[in-house]
Design a protein around this motif. Structure first.
Motif, PDB file in Angstrom:
ATOM      1  N   ALA A  85      23.705  19.626 -11.439  1.00  0.00           N
ATOM      2  CA  ALA A  85      25.131  19.800 -11.721  1.00  0.00           C
ATOM      3  C   ALA A  85      25.688  21.069 -11.063  1.00  0.00           C
ATOM      4  O   ALA A  85      26.903  21.209 -10.895  1.00  0.00           O
ATOM      5  CB  ALA A  85      25.374  19.847 -13.220  1.00  0.00           C
ATOM      6  N   ALA A  86      24.816  21.989 -10.659  1.00  0.00           N
ATOM      7  CA  ALA A  86      25.240  23.231 -10.007  1.00  0.00           C
ATOM      8  C   ALA A  86      25.498  23.033  -8.518  1.00  0.00           C
ATOM      9  O   ALA A  86      25.877  23.983  -7.826  1.00  0.00           O
ATOM     10  CB  ALA A  86      24.198  24.325 -10.223  1.00  0.00           C
ATOM     11  N   LEU A  87      25.324  21.827  -8.010  1.00  0.00           N
ATOM     12  CA  LEU A  87      25.485  21.574  -6.581  1.00  0.00           C
ATOM     13  C   LEU A  87      26.864  21.963  -6.034  1.00  0.00           C
ATOM     14  O   LEU A  87      26.943  22.538  -4.944  1.00  0.00           O
ATOM     15  CB  LEU A  87      25.172  20.112  -6.263  1.00  0.00           C
ATOM     16  CG  LEU A  87      24.950  19.765  -4.811  1.00  0.00           C
ATOM     17  CD1 LEU A  87      23.842  20.607  -4.201  1.00  0.00           C
ATOM     18  CD2 LEU A  87      24.617  18.287  -4.682  1.00  0.00           C
ATOM     19  N   PRO A  88      27.967  21.718  -6.737  1.00  0.00           N
ATOM     20  CA  PRO A  88      29.264  22.153  -6.201  1.00  0.00           C
ATOM     21  C   PRO A  88      29.354  23.670  -6.010  1.00  0.00           C
ATOM     22  O   PRO A  88      29.994  24.148  -5.063  1.00  0.00           O
ATOM     23  CB  PRO A  88      30.273  21.667  -7.239  1.00  0.00           C
ATOM     24  CG  PRO A  88      29.593  20.538  -7.925  1.00  0.00           C
ATOM     25  CD  PRO A  88      28.131  20.906  -7.936  1.00  0.00           C
ATOM     26  N   PHE A 144      26.767  25.620  -5.302  1.00  0.00           N
ATOM     27  CA  PHE A 144      25.976  25.882  -4.097  1.00  0.00           C
ATOM     28  C   PHE A 144      26.777  25.545  -2.846  1.00  0.00           C
ATOM     29  O   PHE A 144      26.772  26.300  -1.875  1.00  0.00           O
ATOM     30  CB  PHE A 144      24.673  25.081  -4.117  1.00  0.00           C
ATOM     31  CG  PHE A 144      23.910  25.220  -2.837  1.00  0.00           C
ATOM     32  CD1 PHE A 144      23.140  26.348  -2.599  1.00  0.00           C
ATOM     33  CD2 PHE A 144      23.988  24.254  -1.846  1.00  0.00           C
ATOM     34  CE1 PHE A 144      22.453  26.508  -1.405  1.00  0.00           C
ATOM     35  CE2 PHE A 144      23.318  24.399  -0.658  1.00  0.00           C
ATOM     36  CZ  PHE A 144      22.542  25.531  -0.441  1.00  0.00           C
ATOM     37  N   GLU A 145      27.463  24.420  -2.869  1.00  0.00           N
ATOM     38  CA  GLU A 145      28.243  23.994  -1.702  1.00  0.00           C
ATOM     39  C   GLU A 145      29.300  25.037  -1.347  1.00  0.00           C
ATOM     40  O   GLU A 145      29.467  25.400  -0.180  1.00  0.00           O
ATOM     41  CB  GLU A 145      28.900  22.650  -1.985  1.00  0.00           C
ATOM     42  CG  GLU A 145      29.672  22.106  -0.801  1.00  0.00           C
ATOM     43  CD  GLU A 145      30.301  20.761  -1.093  1.00  0.00           C
ATOM     44  OE1 GLU A 145      30.501  20.002  -0.129  1.00  0.00           O
ATOM     45  OE2 GLU A 145      30.602  20.462  -2.261  1.00  0.00           O
ATOM     46  N   ARG A 146      29.982  25.563  -2.345  1.00  0.00           N
ATOM     47  CA  ARG A 146      31.014  26.574  -2.096  1.00  0.00           C
ATOM     48  C   ARG A 146      30.394  27.847  -1.523  1.00  0.00           C
ATOM     49  O   ARG A 146      30.884  28.412  -0.538  1.00  0.00           O
ATOM     50  CB  ARG A 146      31.751  26.872  -3.407  1.00  0.00           C
ATOM     51  CG  ARG A 146      32.744  28.013  -3.336  1.00  0.00           C
ATOM     52  CD  ARG A 146      33.951  27.651  -2.468  1.00  0.00           C
ATOM     53  NE  ARG A 146      34.833  28.770  -2.270  1.00  0.00           N
ATOM     54  CZ  ARG A 146      35.842  29.082  -3.065  1.00  0.00           C
ATOM     55  NH1 ARG A 146      36.111  28.347  -4.121  1.00  0.00           N
ATOM     56  NH2 ARG A 146      36.594  30.124  -2.789  1.00  0.00           N
ATOM     57  N   LEU A 147      29.304  28.306  -2.121  1.00  0.00           N
ATOM     58  CA  LEU A 147      28.630  29.500  -1.615  1.00  0.00           C
ATOM     59  C   LEU A 147      28.119  29.277  -0.196  1.00  0.00           C
ATOM     60  O   LEU A 147      28.181  30.181   0.648  1.00  0.00           O
ATOM     61  CB  LEU A 147      27.471  29.890  -2.532  1.00  0.00           C
ATOM     62  CG  LEU A 147      27.856  30.520  -3.862  1.00  0.00           C
ATOM     63  CD1 LEU A 147      26.641  30.606  -4.770  1.00  0.00           C
ATOM     64  CD2 LEU A 147      28.466  31.888  -3.654  1.00  0.00           C
ATOM     65  N   ASP A 148      27.619  28.088   0.074  1.00  0.00           N
ATOM     66  CA  ASP A 148      27.102  27.763   1.400  1.00  0.00           C
ATOM     67  C   ASP A 148      28.195  27.883   2.454  1.00  0.00           C
ATOM     68  O   ASP A 148      27.994  28.488   3.506  1.00  0.00           O
ATOM     69  CB  ASP A 148      26.516  26.345   1.378  1.00  0.00           C
ATOM     70  CG  ASP A 148      25.649  26.064   2.577  1.00  0.00           C
ATOM     71  OD1 ASP A 148      24.710  26.839   2.847  1.00  0.00           O
ATOM     72  OD2 ASP A 148      25.909  25.053   3.260  1.00  0.00           O
ATOM     73  N   HIS A 149      29.372  27.344   2.162  1.00  0.00           N
ATOM     74  CA  HIS A 149      30.489  27.428   3.114  1.00  0.00           C
ATOM     75  C   HIS A 149      30.956  28.868   3.292  1.00  0.00           C
ATOM     76  O   HIS A 149      31.230  29.296   4.415  1.00  0.00           O
ATOM     77  CB  HIS A 149      31.648  26.544   2.652  1.00  0.00           C
ATOM     78  CG  HIS A 149      31.387  25.092   2.832  1.00  0.00           C
ATOM     79  ND1 HIS A 149      31.453  24.459   4.058  1.00  0.00           N
ATOM     80  CD2 HIS A 149      31.036  24.140   1.954  1.00  0.00           C
ATOM     81  CE1 HIS A 149      31.163  23.187   3.914  1.00  0.00           C
ATOM     82  NE2 HIS A 149      30.895  22.964   2.644  1.00  0.00           N
ATOM     83  N   ALA A 200      20.995  32.062  -2.577  1.00  0.00           N
ATOM     84  CA  ALA A 200      19.585  31.746  -2.815  1.00  0.00           C
ATOM     85  C   ALA A 200      19.325  31.452  -4.296  1.00  0.00           C
ATOM     86  O   ALA A 200      18.597  30.504  -4.623  1.00  0.00           O
ATOM     87  CB  ALA A 200      18.693  32.901  -2.343  1.00  0.00           C
ATOM     88  N   ASP A 201      19.931  32.223  -5.175  1.00  0.00           N
ATOM     89  CA  ASP A 201      19.746  32.008  -6.615  1.00  0.00           C
ATOM     90  C   ASP A 201      20.264  30.634  -7.040  1.00  0.00           C
ATOM     91  O   ASP A 201      19.607  29.907  -7.780  1.00  0.00           O
ATOM     92  CB  ASP A 201      20.463  33.086  -7.431  1.00  0.00           C
ATOM     93  CG  ASP A 201      19.798  34.446  -7.342  1.00  0.00           C
ATOM     94  OD1 ASP A 201      18.628  34.519  -6.881  1.00  0.00           O
ATOM     95  OD2 ASP A 201      20.457  35.443  -7.722  1.00  0.00           O
ATOM     96  N   VAL A 202      21.442  30.284  -6.554  1.00  0.00           N
ATOM     97  CA  VAL A 202      22.025  28.995  -6.934  1.00  0.00           C
ATOM     98  C   VAL A 202      21.250  27.849  -6.295  1.00  0.00           C
ATOM     99  O   VAL A 202      21.104  26.785  -6.900  1.00  0.00           O
ATOM    100  CB  VAL A 202      23.527  28.942  -6.601  1.00  0.00           C
ATOM    101  CG1 VAL A 202      24.107  27.564  -6.861  1.00  0.00           C
ATOM    102  CG2 VAL A 202      24.285  29.981  -7.438  1.00  0.00           C
ATOM    103  N   ALA A 203      20.694  28.057  -5.105  1.00  0.00           N
ATOM    104  CA  ALA A 203      19.861  27.018  -4.485  1.00  0.00           C
ATOM    105  C   ALA A 203      18.668  26.706  -5.389  1.00  0.00           C
ATOM    106  O   ALA A 203      18.338  25.526  -5.609  1.00  0.00           O
ATOM    107  CB  ALA A 203      19.383  27.468  -3.106  1.00  0.00           C
TER     108      ALA A 203
END
Length: 70
Positions: free
Chosen positions: A31-34, A36-41, A20-23
């Motif tokens: 630039a923080a999207l990668p 977020f993607e890793r945390l999401d998976h 949630a914080d990274v979202a």
């Protein structure tokens, strides 16, 4: 006090908070999207494991691992 549920050594609640914080961070800094993607998976894999869905959990773990190696 309830035991902390862990996924690959990480507290699942901590993983949810980081997700949630990274979202929120991504909305300000794309630039923080990668991250977020890793945390999401990872979170998807953890939640599938908690739901006792071994096939979905294994698929999510594979997806997270594949992305981490690329």
């Amino acid at each position: 006090m309830a035991a902390r549920v862990r996924y690959q050594g990480v507290c699942v609640e901590r993983l949810r908070r980081a997700h949630a914080d990274v979202a929120r961070l991504v909305l300000e800094e794309p630039a923080a999207l990668p991250i977020f993607e890793r945390l999401d998976h990872e979170l998807r894999a953890a939640e599938a494991m908690l739901a006792d869905d071994p096939i979905t959990a294994a698929r999510a773990m594979l997806s997270a691992r594949t992305r981490a190696l690329s």
